[in-house]
Design a protein around this motif. Structure first.
Motif, short mmCIF file in Angstrom:
data_model
loop_
_atom_site.label_atom_id
_atom_site.label_comp_id
_atom_site.label_asym_id
_atom_site.label_seq_id
_atom_site.Cartn_x
_atom_site.Cartn_y
_atom_site.Cartn_z
N MET A 192 31.20 -22.00 -20.69
CA MET A 192 31.78 -20.75 -21.18
C MET A 192 33.15 -21.13 -21.93
O MET A 192 33.23 -20.68 -22.61
CB MET A 192 31.54 -19.36 -20.59
CG MET A 192 29.78 -19.94 -20.47
SD MET A 192 29.63 -18.16 -18.86
CE MET A 192 28.25 -17.80 -19.14
N VAL A 193 34.14 -21.53 -21.06
CA VAL A 193 35.59 -21.76 -21.10
C VAL A 193 35.71 -23.14 -22.11
O VAL A 193 36.57 -22.69 -23.18
CB VAL A 193 35.61 -22.69 -19.79
CG1 VAL A 193 37.98 -23.14 -19.86
CG2 VAL A 193 36.64 -21.24 -18.23
N ILE A 194 34.92 -23.47 -22.02
CA ILE A 194 35.46 -24.58 -23.50
C ILE A 194 35.14 -23.89 -25.03
O ILE A 194 35.62 -24.51 -25.50
CB ILE A 194 33.80 -26.60 -22.81
CG1 ILE A 194 35.10 -26.55 -21.55
CG2 ILE A 194 33.75 -26.80 -24.30
CD1 ILE A 194 33.92 -27.96 -21.71
N THR B 243 29.93 -16.86 -28.72
CA THR B 243 29.32 -18.08 -28.29
C THR B 243 28.81 -17.86 -26.72
O THR B 243 27.94 -17.85 -25.86
CB THR B 243 29.80 -18.92 -28.63
OG1 THR B 243 29.76 -18.89 -29.78
CG2 THR B 243 29.43 -20.10 -28.37
N MET B 244 30.08 -17.37 -26.40
CA MET B 244 29.77 -17.32 -24.57
C MET B 244 29.32 -15.61 -23.76
O MET B 244 27.97 -16.21 -23.60
CB MET B 244 31.45 -16.40 -24.02
CG MET B 244 32.24 -17.90 -23.61
SD MET B 244 33.59 -16.86 -23.41
CE MET B 244 33.44 -16.18 -21.88
N GLU C 28 21.29 -16.68 -22.59
CA GLU C 28 20.62 -18.06 -21.90
C GLU C 28 20.25 -18.46 -20.66
O GLU C 28 19.02 -18.45 -20.32
CB GLU C 28 21.15 -18.94 -22.47
CG GLU C 28 20.16 -20.08 -22.80
CD GLU C 28 20.19 -21.61 -23.65
OE1 GLU C 28 20.11 -22.77 -22.94
OE2 GLU C 28 21.01 -20.69 -24.79
N ILE C 29 21.21 -18.37 -20.29
CA ILE C 29 21.30 -18.68 -18.15
C ILE C 29 20.71 -17.59 -17.35
O ILE C 29 20.15 -17.88 -17.22
CB ILE C 29 23.08 -18.49 -17.61
CG1 ILE C 29 23.66 -20.28 -18.80
CG2 ILE C 29 22.78 -19.00 -16.95
CD1 ILE C 29 25.22 -20.21 -18.60
N GLN C 30 21.23 -16.33 -18.04
CA GLN C 30 20.40 -14.98 -17.79
C GLN C 30 18.91 -15.31 -17.40
O GLN C 30 17.73 -15.28 -16.49
CB GLN C 30 20.54 -13.46 -18.17
CG GLN C 30 20.46 -12.10 -17.10
CD GLN C 30 20.35 -12.69 -15.19
OE1 GLN C 30 21.69 -13.19 -15.12
NE2 GLN C 30 20.22 -11.83 -14.51
#
Length: 111
Positions: free
Chosen positions: A43-45, A86-87, A93-95
Motif C-alpha cells: 500500500m505504501v508503494i 489504488t490503496m 481485494e485483501i479483505q
C-alpha cells in the motif's frame, strides 16, 4: 485365474489410476500467505508511486509550458488521489481474500 487374483489386480489398477489422476492435478507453487508487513508495504508503494507519477507529470508539463509550480502542485494532488484510490482497491481485494474460506480458493484454483 482366481477371483482373489482378479480382485487384487483391480485394486492395483485402481491405485495406479488414482496416482495418475493426482499427478494431473495442478499444484500451487507457493502458498498465498501474505504477512501484514508485506500488505502494508504494498500500500505504501502504491501511494508513493501515485505521488511520484503526479510529480513527474506536473514537473514535465510545467517545464514545457513554463507554468512553474502550478501544474506540479495540481498533479501532485491528482497523483495522491490516484494513490489513495489504488490503496483502497487493494485493501478491498485483501479483505475479500481474507473473508473467503480457504476451501473456496483451493477449489477455484483446482477446477
Amino acid at each position: 485365474m482366481s477371483e482373489l487374483d482378479e480382485t487384487n489386480d483391480v485394486k492395483q489398477l485402481e491405485a495406479r489410476i488414482k496416482v495418475a489422476r493426482e499427478a494431473q492435478i495442478p499444484r500451487r507453487e507457493q502458498e498465498e500467505h501474505y504477512s501484514q508487513a508485506q500488505l502494508a508495504w504494498r500500500m505504501v508503494i502504491e501511494l508513493v508511486a501515485g505521488l511520484c507519477t503526479g510529480f513527474g507529470m506536473g514537473y514535465g508539463l510545467d517545464y514545457v509550458l513554463g507554468t512553474t509550480p502550478w501544474l506540479m502542485i495540481v498533479f501532485i494532488f491528482l497523483g495522491f488521489a490516484a494513490g489513495i484510490q489504488t490503496m483502497m482497491r487493494s485493501a478491498r481485494e485483501i479483505q475479500l481474500m481474507q473473508d473467503k474460506p480457504s476451501s473456496d480458493v483451493v477449489s477455484e484454483k483446482g477446477d
